[in-house]
Design a protein around this motif. Structure first.
Motif, PDB file in Angstrom:
ATOM      1  N   UNK A   1       0.827  -1.197   0.000  1.00 11.48           N
ATOM      2  CA  UNK A   1       0.000   0.000   0.000  1.00 11.48           C
ATOM      3  C   UNK A   1       0.865   1.252   0.000  1.00 11.48           C
ATOM      4  N   UNK A   2       1.887   1.245   0.858  1.00 14.27           N
ATOM      5  CA  UNK A   2       2.790   2.383   0.908  1.00 14.27           C
ATOM      6  C   UNK A   2       3.508   2.584  -0.421  1.00 14.27           C
ATOM      7  N   UNK A   3       3.893   1.497  -1.047  1.00 17.19           N
ATOM      8  CA  UNK A   3       4.639   1.603  -2.304  1.00 17.19           C
ATOM      9  C   UNK A   3       3.797   2.264  -3.387  1.00 17.19           C
ATOM     10  N   UNK A   4       2.515   1.889  -3.455  1.00 16.85           N
ATOM     11  CA  UNK A   4       1.635   2.477  -4.481  1.00 16.85           C
ATOM     12  C   UNK A   4       1.435   3.964  -4.204  1.00 16.85           C
ATOM     13  N   UNK A   5       1.198   4.308  -2.939  1.00 16.17           N
ATOM     14  CA  UNK A   5       1.026   5.721  -2.577  1.00 16.17           C
ATOM     15  C   UNK A   5       2.290   6.518  -2.870  1.00 16.17           C
ATOM     16  N   UNK A   6       3.426   5.933  -2.521  1.00 15.00           N
ATOM     17  CA  UNK A   6       4.703   6.602  -2.756  1.00 15.00           C
ATOM     18  C   UNK A   6       4.930   6.836  -4.252  1.00 15.00           C
ATOM     19  N   UNK A   7       4.635   5.820  -5.046  1.00 22.09           N
ATOM     20  CA  UNK A   7       4.804   5.951  -6.499  1.00 22.09           C
ATOM     21  C   UNK A   7       3.919   7.069  -7.041  1.00 22.09           C
ATOM     22  N   UNK A   8       2.679   7.139  -6.553  1.00 19.10           N
ATOM     23  CA  UNK A   8       1.748   8.174  -7.019  1.00 19.10           C
ATOM     24  C   UNK A   8       2.301   9.572  -6.737  1.00 19.10           C
ATOM     25  N   UNK A   9       2.723   9.824  -5.498  1.00 23.13           N
ATOM     26  CA  UNK A   9       3.155  11.169  -5.127  1.00 23.13           C
ATOM     27  C   UNK A   9       4.413  11.592  -5.885  1.00 23.13           C
ATOM     28  N   UNK A  10       5.375  10.686  -5.996  1.00 14.25           N
ATOM     29  CA  UNK A  10       6.619  11.077  -6.669  1.00 14.25           C
ATOM     30  C   UNK A  10       6.433  11.205  -8.179  1.00 14.25           C
ATOM     31  N   UNK A  11       5.571  10.394  -8.759  1.00 13.69           N
ATOM     32  CA  UNK A  11       5.325  10.497 -10.196  1.00 13.69           C
ATOM     33  C   UNK A  11       4.610  11.804 -10.527  1.00 13.69           C
ATOM     34  N   UNK A  12       3.612  12.158  -9.733  1.00 10.48           N
ATOM     35  CA  UNK A  12       2.917  13.435  -9.957  1.00 10.48           C
ATOM     36  C   UNK A  12       3.875  14.607  -9.727  1.00 10.48           C
TER      37      UNK A  12
END
Length: 629
Positions: A1-12
């Protein structure tokens, strides 16, 4: 869950900062250069990018910074490392490109050619355009570089960031090398140019553009490669799989291109020698293409081939060294075999055409066929012999090195791939040959080219058969030698199987029988140690947990087979054990997951491999396109 959230924030964050950055660049360009970039439309687009992108960037970037400040896992995450180095690449590469644009336009103007003779992407830019892009990208790069540098000193575990930094360094090295090679190719291409009276031919801008690429690309390549070489004092850098892959890529890419260009150059020389109606100017231009590509990539092959050999020699283990060399040798051996086969079948086809009278020696078609056949044989046959003979000699040696060589996966791939191509090619050729014969029987008329077609199909079938029989005999010989050697080794190895009365012994014997193993098996019970010396003991996990003293004190290898036992949970490492504890504490059923390298680290290496393959394809396509004009 953390990995998906982390990917979202850094990609945006990454996308939004690029939007804001180029919005600012466009805004400043529209203010400074009204004739090119100005106007209400350009101003509106720039303001829209800034006004929309800035809030989104600030929201996501500030969240990422707060999360990194609170949680060490967030601060050392692979996604964060990828973000930092991606933004540095996304800002510093445009800096280099704008420097190249300025230098290229300056050189063509100094030589009196005009800015429009620069590279097409640079010809309409101006000095203010370049300076604005350089300054704005430099400011953003400096900001993120300072954050990365300050955080780097505080990392307790730098593995994730080290892996991404290594990839970043090699990307810069390849970027600089590509510019350097292309610049050298442009200069060499111009040296073989003899001016003619045809509009649209090469001009002086070719050498000027090449010089610009060398001026910018060479320092980038030299500096990046020096940083990489200086980092080799770290054992992790020296043993890096990425480094080995890059060295293989450059060495193989260089040698394959050199082989291709050598064959093309030889084909040009032979065609001209056979009386082609070419002017000397046209001949020089034709041969200049492959030479201009082959020379710089030949230097790449020589240089990185040297470092590849140094890397392999540093391994120390003879078996691993031999295995690493096989990849290089078998790839080139297969290429040499294919090229030599094409040359042989083309030469036989030319001879058949001459004998049957369907070819005329002085025609362009037959002249081209003869030139292709000779050049392919001259290049392909020596290449195959040089690469195949050491591999075959290694496989024929007795002892451990010979065993490993015969059992090598790469050798099996080479042999079976050759057998596959020979069988399929021979089958297709046999179908065509039988078709011709049946058609003759049914119609009584094989056509005017019947004899020529049958002879060509026969010679092609013969060549496929020769290749098939040779490699099939090699494969059979490997099988016999390997079987004898392994049987001898297995026969001298004794194992003691501990009977736990749950069908364990029967399952072990069935597994050994399925493998055709010659290992000497003795069965005993846990209560007493039998007489004799054994190389290993084999027991199940539940017995190993509460083993008798004689098993715990056994000096040989102990092979433990996991089994289902009450209150015993098997884990591979501490991370998986922690995961199991958490699931038990939450009242869940244990679901073991493999806790290896981070998925994001694996993703980075996958993308890196795709990038390297794309680069190799670009190099090969560049060579082909430049050679063919």
């Amino acid at each position: 869950m953390k990995s998906i959230r982390r990917l979202y924030f850094y990609l945006v964050t990454l996308i939004s900062i690029e939007i804001v950055l180029w919005g600012l660049v466009s805004l400043l360009r529209s203010i400074v250069d009204k004739t090119i970039s100005g106007g209400a439309d350009a101003l509106a687009k720039a303001l829209a990018l800034i006004l929309v992108g800035m809030p989104i960037f600030l929201i996501h970037w500030l969240w990422a910074q707060r999360a990194a400040a609170r949680d060490e896992e967030e601060r050392t995450a692979t996604v964060r490392a990828v973000f930092f180095y991606a933004i540095l690449l996304g800002t510093l590469i445009p800096v280099v490109q704008n420097v190249l644009s300025f230098i290229d336009r300056s050189l063509v103007q100094v030589t009196g050619l005009g800015a429009e003779r620069a590279f097409r992407a640079f010809s309409e830019q101006t000095l203010p355009d370049n300076l604005i892009a350089i300054v704005m990208n430099g400011i953003v790069a400096f900001y993120f570089w300072n954050i990365l540098r300050s955080e780097w000193k505080t990392f307790p575990d730098k593995e994730n960031f080290t892996d991404v930094r290594r990839l970043n360094r090699y990307i810069w090295m390849l970027y600089g090398l590509l510019m350097t090679v292309f610049g050298a190719q442009q200069i060499l291409r111009f040296l073989f140019y003899i001016p003619g009276n045809v509009l649209g031919e090469l001009g002086r801008e070719v050498v000027v553009n090449g010089v610009a690429l060398l001026i910018v690309g060479t320092p980038v390549w030299v500096y990046s490669w020096r940083v990489i070489q200086d980092s080799l004092v770290n054992p992790a850098e020296m043993s890096s799989t990425l480094r080995l892959g890059i060295l293989y890529l450059l060495a193989l890419g260089g040698v394959i291109t050199v082989i291709t260009t050598a064959a093309l150059a030889m084909d040009t020389v032979i065609t001209w020698s056979l009386g082609a109606d070419w002017t000397f100017q046209y001949f020089v231009q034709q041969i200049g293409g492959p030479i201009s590509v082959g020379v710089p990539l030949g230097l790449v092959w020589a240089y990185y081939g040297y470092w590849l050999n140094r890397h392999i020699e540093a391994v120390g283990d003879r078996i691993r060294q031999a295995a690493m060399k096989r990849l290089y040798n078998y790839i080139l051996a297969f290429i040499g075999l294919v090229v030599a086969f094409i040359g042989a079948t083309t030469l036989f086809g030319f001879i058949i055409d001459m004998v049957t009278g369907s070819g005329i020696l002085i025609s362009d078609a037959t002249r081209g066929a003869l030139a292709i056949s000779i050049s392919s044989l001259v290049v392909g046959l020596p290449l195959w012999l040089v690469m195949w003979r050491p591999m075959q000699a290694e496989a024929l040696t007795q002892g451990e090195m010979g065993d490993h060589a015969r059992r090598s996966v790469l050798r099996k791939i080479y042999l079976y791939l050759t057998l596959f191509a020979s069988v399929i090619g021979g089958m297709a050729t046999a179908v065509a040959l039988v078709y011709q014969l049946i058609k003759l029987v049914l119609t009584g008329d094989g056509g005017s080219s019947f004899v020529n077609d049958v002879l060509n199909l026969t010679q092609l079938l013969f060549l496929f058969g020769v290749v098939l029989m040779y490699h099939l005999n090699i494969l059979r010989g490997d099988g016999v030698s390997t079987a004898d050697s392994l049987a001898e080794k297995q026969g001298g190895y004794s194992v003691l199987v501990i009977d736990s009365s749950d069908g364990f012994v029967e399952s072990v014997k069935a597994a050994l029988m399925k493998l055709g193993s010659k290992v000497q098996v003795t069965v005993t019970n846990p209560n007493g140690k039998p007489q004799g010396n054994y190389n290993a003991i084999l027991l199940n996990g539940s017995l190993a947990v509460d083993a008798p003293e004689w098993i715990r004190s056994f000096n040989g290898s102990r092979i433990v087979v996991q089994n289902e036992a009450k209150n015993i949970v098997w884990t591979d490492d501490a991370a998986q054990a922690a995961q199991s504890l958490q699931q038990l504490a939450e009242g869940q059923e244990i679901r073991k997951q493999k806790m290896g390298r981070s998925p994001w680290t694996i993703a980075v290496y996958v993308f890196a491999a795709l990038f390297m393959l794309q680069l190799l394809a670009i190099l090969l396509a560049l060579g082909i396109s430049l050679v063919t004009g």
